[in-house]
Motif scaffolding. Structure first.
Motif, PDB file in Angstrom:
ATOM      1  N   GLU A 285       0.842  -1.219  -0.150  1.00 18.17           N
ATOM      2  CA  GLU A 285       0.134   0.074  -0.131  1.00 18.17           C
ATOM      3  C   GLU A 285       0.743   1.338  -0.208  1.00 18.17           C
ATOM      4  OE1 GLU A 285      -3.201  -0.139  -0.331  1.00 18.17           O
ATOM      5  OE2 GLU A 285      -3.589  -2.355   0.036  1.00 18.17           O
TER       6      GLU A 285
ATOM      7  N   LYS B 244      -6.438   3.520   5.287  1.00 20.03           N
ATOM      8  CA  LYS B 244      -6.355   2.099   4.957  1.00 20.03           C
ATOM      9  C   LYS B 244      -5.730   1.762   6.222  1.00 20.03           C
ATOM     10  CE  LYS B 244      -6.370   1.964  -0.180  1.00 20.03           C
ATOM     11  NZ  LYS B 244      -5.625   1.828  -1.441  1.00 20.03           N
TER      12      LYS B 244
ATOM     13  N   GLU C  55      -8.412   1.373   9.348  1.00 23.44           N
ATOM     14  CA  GLU C  55      -9.420   0.694   8.944  1.00 23.44           C
ATOM     15  C   GLU C  55      -9.015  -0.756   9.159  1.00 23.44           C
ATOM     16  OE1 GLU C  55     -10.492   1.098   4.996  1.00 23.44           O
ATOM     17  OE2 GLU C  55     -11.370   2.867   5.145  1.00 23.44           O
ATOM     18  N   GLN C  56      -7.556  -0.894   8.952  1.00 28.93           N
ATOM     19  CA  GLN C  56      -7.044  -2.164   9.381  1.00 28.93           C
ATOM     20  C   GLN C  56      -6.459  -2.530  10.793  1.00 28.93           C
ATOM     21  OE1 GLN C  56      -4.341  -3.895   6.344  1.00 28.93           O
ATOM     22  NE2 GLN C  56      -5.501  -2.725   4.730  1.00 28.93           N
TER      23      GLN C  56
END
Length: 792
Positions: free
Chosen positions: A391, A424, A427-428
């Motif tokens: 990412e 991201k 969120e993880q």
């Protein structure tokens, strides 16, 4: 409880009058039930009637958000009573707190048996099986009710039940956390990552949420449930969660306490209880399902929920708000025991490899070796590594190019792509990994975070992705330790959520700021607060438009007899018309936008008294606490970027030809690489030792100050030398924009000054060495310079 006031309320309440067929009722006594730790529940008896009622109210004091919603209980039981499901029929809901102090509702009293002992010791083996089978059948009946016909579907969403429940109870647990419990941290981490795929039989339905045996009222003589009580946790959810909760006692240890009896793990077959699978089958057959289903995940999830509830009740008991205070104080042990049992169950479910480390370690040589690192931390390390690989690093060149090439009007705006990557990561759950404190932390030790922080250090932008970048990390730790509740809500919470950024204003251009007693900025008390005047520079992050406050170090006292009690820290909201950013300060001719380092002038900046952190005169003490962890984090990150630099050196040696040979085959190259790798290994050992010692001893002892100073003085200097040697090997490319080497060099060279120059830390090491030596007889040298050992 004011019984006269409550009696008067009853006389004017139609449903109560109709129940008694009398409007002159007087409450004789209100006796609290001596079990249950949630909403206080009372039996009401009356002077002129043999009838009884049950009153259930919200607890007094401050409550956790979303907890104790008696309004939901009232609505659910009212509608269930209309379809002949066994409940205690509710009569009236009162939201007027002036009656008895908090909202309450009243229900009919149901005469019957409540079994508090899960072993059912007073019953025969046949009766035990009949009782538990009845409980399973009634649960199947509940799950078969059409929530849409009853208009209960608004009580919860039908999707992502386990995700939402885990998030809710994780949040509730963290809000009530009082100490680090490793088994709970394992569950907090593992459960959301391993939610099983939805099963067709795991239907969306009304879930009780606390479907335990002691929440059933049985007929006085028959194995028949007359009422299911305590619907506080009821919601729209998945059916497996309820049946797993009901049967979790098969997997929980015995727990001798007045608050909870624990389970029957390992003994149920000897005390006449039905086999676990036989009881499960009663439930599924009542739903016309003939299938063997593995509920171990759902059982562990249920045990986790109960652990979170136990922790919450324990916290309320500490605050004096628990329904049964003495019982509540015992529930910390229950939280530990339940979470330990749940983690044991997960270990069995996963063949003792819950984090799949065997697979991850197949093609990897772990850096942690024999260092005490938990499996959870190892798995988190690999998740961070993979996230960076997939990412972040594909966009790193774009981020660097955008940061360097932006025009002045957008130079200090945040990088949009970096923001997207941050979302991201959040969120993880790859977020705030730096924090080792309860409530907000991820349960990592400083040692465990060292390995992960090293990964983040491989790029200048990577720490921000995980909300682990300076100066925010140091500011968050300072606010966690010293800020009051209002300050934490206003400043700490949005920082933890990554919604804002901050800066730390300490360094000044006119004095040697490495000695905090030299600070000249004044913080003068006024009638309504404080007035700040002074000039600061190299204030990292102050130019970022997301920077919404500064922690300013200044003097509130001019008493030179107490030089370390002159300083204070105060919060300044930004932007502020009287705080001027005069220019960005360059580091080797780079402004390091969009983060940057600013020169700032505080010109009669007025702030309220409530913005003072802790107390006047505590600034020096807080600065030492704040900078300690920050110095270690800087060193961790430096090791990461230096490791990357040495990887680049090895790639160069593989590709570059010199005198008709690959560079890697030249003896001088091999010697240089060996030297630099050895130096980096020494740096890593210094950092890991410092981190582990903090975990063992805390961060307040003189010995810890010494090893932190050793770390801060040694690592930047050695890594600077390593990076410089690699630049030499790269030649002109080493100082160009085509490689990260120049950025890495600037980072290492700057850190030999930031957070205290080398000389200050060497001085600290020397002084503390003498101080610590004088306390240790084994280190007292004789005339030959040898230790004088005690006589045997």
């Amino acid at each position: 409880m004011d019984l006269r006031k409550l009696s008067q309320y009853f006389k004017n309440e139609k449903s109560i009058v109709e129940y008694f067929n009398d409007n002159s009722i007087e409450i004789k006594e209100a006796s609290q039930f001596n079990f249950g730790q949630s909403n206080p529940t009372y039996q009401l008896s009356f002077k002129n009637s043999d009838k009884k009622l049950v009153l259930r109210k919200k607890p007094d004091g401050q409550l956790l958000p979303g907890a104790h919603q008696i309004e939901r209980e009232f609505e659910i039981t009212l509608k269930l009573s209309q379809v002949s499901f066994p409940v205690a029929k509710p009569l009236v809901l009162c939201n007027d707190s002036s009656i008895i102090g908090t909202p309450f509702y009243v229900m009919e009293f149901v005469e019957g048996r409540i079994f508090k002992d899960i072993k059912l010791s007073e019953l025969s083996n046949q009766e035990k099986q009949e009782i538990l089978n009845e409980q399973a059948r009634v649960l199947a009946q509940l799950h078969s009710i059409d929530i849409h016909k009853l208009k209960l579907n608004h009580l919860g969403k039908s999707e992502n039940y386990y995700q939402r429940q885990i998030a809710t109870w994780s949040r509730q647990y963290k809000l009530a956390e009082t100490q680090n419990i490793q088994s709970m941290e394992n569950l907090l981490y593992w459960l959301p990552l391993n939610i099983p795929q939805k099963d067709e039989h795991d239907i969306v339905c009304l879930c009780h949420g606390d479907y335990a045996l002691n929440n059933m009222i049985f007929h006085p003589t028959q194995p028949k449930i007359l009422a299911v009580i305590d619907w506080e946790l009821a919601t729209i959810g998945q059916s497996y969660a309820d049946i797993a909760y009901m049967t979790q006692f098969y997997f929980t240890s015995q727990f001798q306490s007045t608050a909870h009896q624990g389970g029957v793990k390992g003994i149920y077959q000897y005390i006449g209880l039905p086999e676990y699978q036989a009881l499960i089958n009663v439930y599924f057959k009542s739903r016309n399902i003939n299938k063997s289903i593995d509920l171990r995940y759902h059982t562990a999830f249920s045990m986790f929920r109960l652990s979170s509830i136990a922790q919450g009740v324990y916290k309320r008991a500490l605050q004096g708000n628990a329904s049964q205070k003495e019982q509540g104080l015992e529930l910390l042990k229950l939280c530990k025991q339940l979470s330990s049992d749940a983690w044991e169950l997960i270990s069995k479910l996963t063949d003792n490899d819950p984090f799949r480390l065997k697979e991850l370690l197949k093609n990897d040589i772990p850096r942690w070796g024999s260092w005490p690192v938990s499996d959870r931390a190892k798995h988190l390390y690999y998740r961070v590594r993979d996230f960076l690989k997939t990412e972040f690093f594909p966009h790193e060149k774009q981020l660097i190019h955008e940061a360097e090439s932006r025009p002045p009007e957008t130079r200090w705006k945040p990088l949009q792509k970096l923001h997207e990557i941050k979302l991201k990561a959040r969120e993880q759950g790859l977020w705030n990994l730096f924090c080792t404190y309860p409530v907000v932390g991820k349960g990592l030790t400083n040692l465990e975070y060292s390995f992960i922080c090293e990964l983040m250090g491989t790029s200048i932008f990577a720490p921000e992705v995980f909300n682990c970048s300076a100066p925010d990390t140091g500011n968050m730790e300072l606010l966690i330790l010293y800020a009051n509740k209002e300050q934490k809500m206003k400043y700490l919470l949005p920082l933890l959520q990554g919604e804002i950024r901050s800066c730390f204003a300490m360094t000044e251009p006119q004095v040697a700021s490495s000695d905090a007693t030299n600070i000249q900025t004044s913080i003068t008390k006024t009638e309504n607060g404080y007035k700040i005047n002074g000039k600061k520079w190299y204030i990292s992050g102050a130019g970022d438009e997301r920077c919404k406050f500064a922690i300013v170090m200044g003097k509130t006292s001019q008493d030179t007899s107490k030089p370390h009690q002159q300083q204070s820290m105060i919060l300044v909201d930004l932007p502020n018309p009287n705080v001027k950013i005069t220019r960005p300060m360059h580091v080797f001719f780079s402004d390091e936008a969009p983060h940057g380092h600013m020169e700032m002038v505080f010109d009669n900046v007025e702030v309220p008294k409530s913005n003072l952190i802790w107390q006047e005169g505590k600034g020096f003490e807080m600065a030492q606490g704040r900078l300690g962890g920050g110095r270690l984090h800087h060193c961790m990150r430096l090791i990461g970027i230096t490791e990357r630099v040495l990887d680049l050196m090895m790639q160069r040696g593989e590709r570059r030809m010199i005198f008709k040979s690959k560079m890697k085959d030249i003896g001088s190259f091999q010697q240089k690489l060996g030297e630099l790798e050895t130096q980096l290994s020494a740096c890593r050992l210094v950092v890991l030792n410092a981190a582990m010692q903090i975990d063992i001893l805390g961060n307040r002892s003189r010995y810890i100050f010494k090893i932190l100073s050793e770390c801060k003085s040694f690592v930047p200097k050695v890594t600077q030398n390593i990076i410089d040697e690699v630049i030499q090997i790269f030649g002109a490319e080493g100082v160009s924009q085509d490689q990260v080497l120049s950025m890495a060099f600037i980072q290492a060279r700057t850190l030999r000054i930031a957070d205290g120059p080398d000389e200050v830390h060497y001085r600290q090491v020397a002084r503390l060495s003498y101080s610590l030596q004088s306390k240790n007889e084994l280190l007292q040298a004789d005339g030959y310079g040898l230790p004088t050992l005690p006589k045997l």
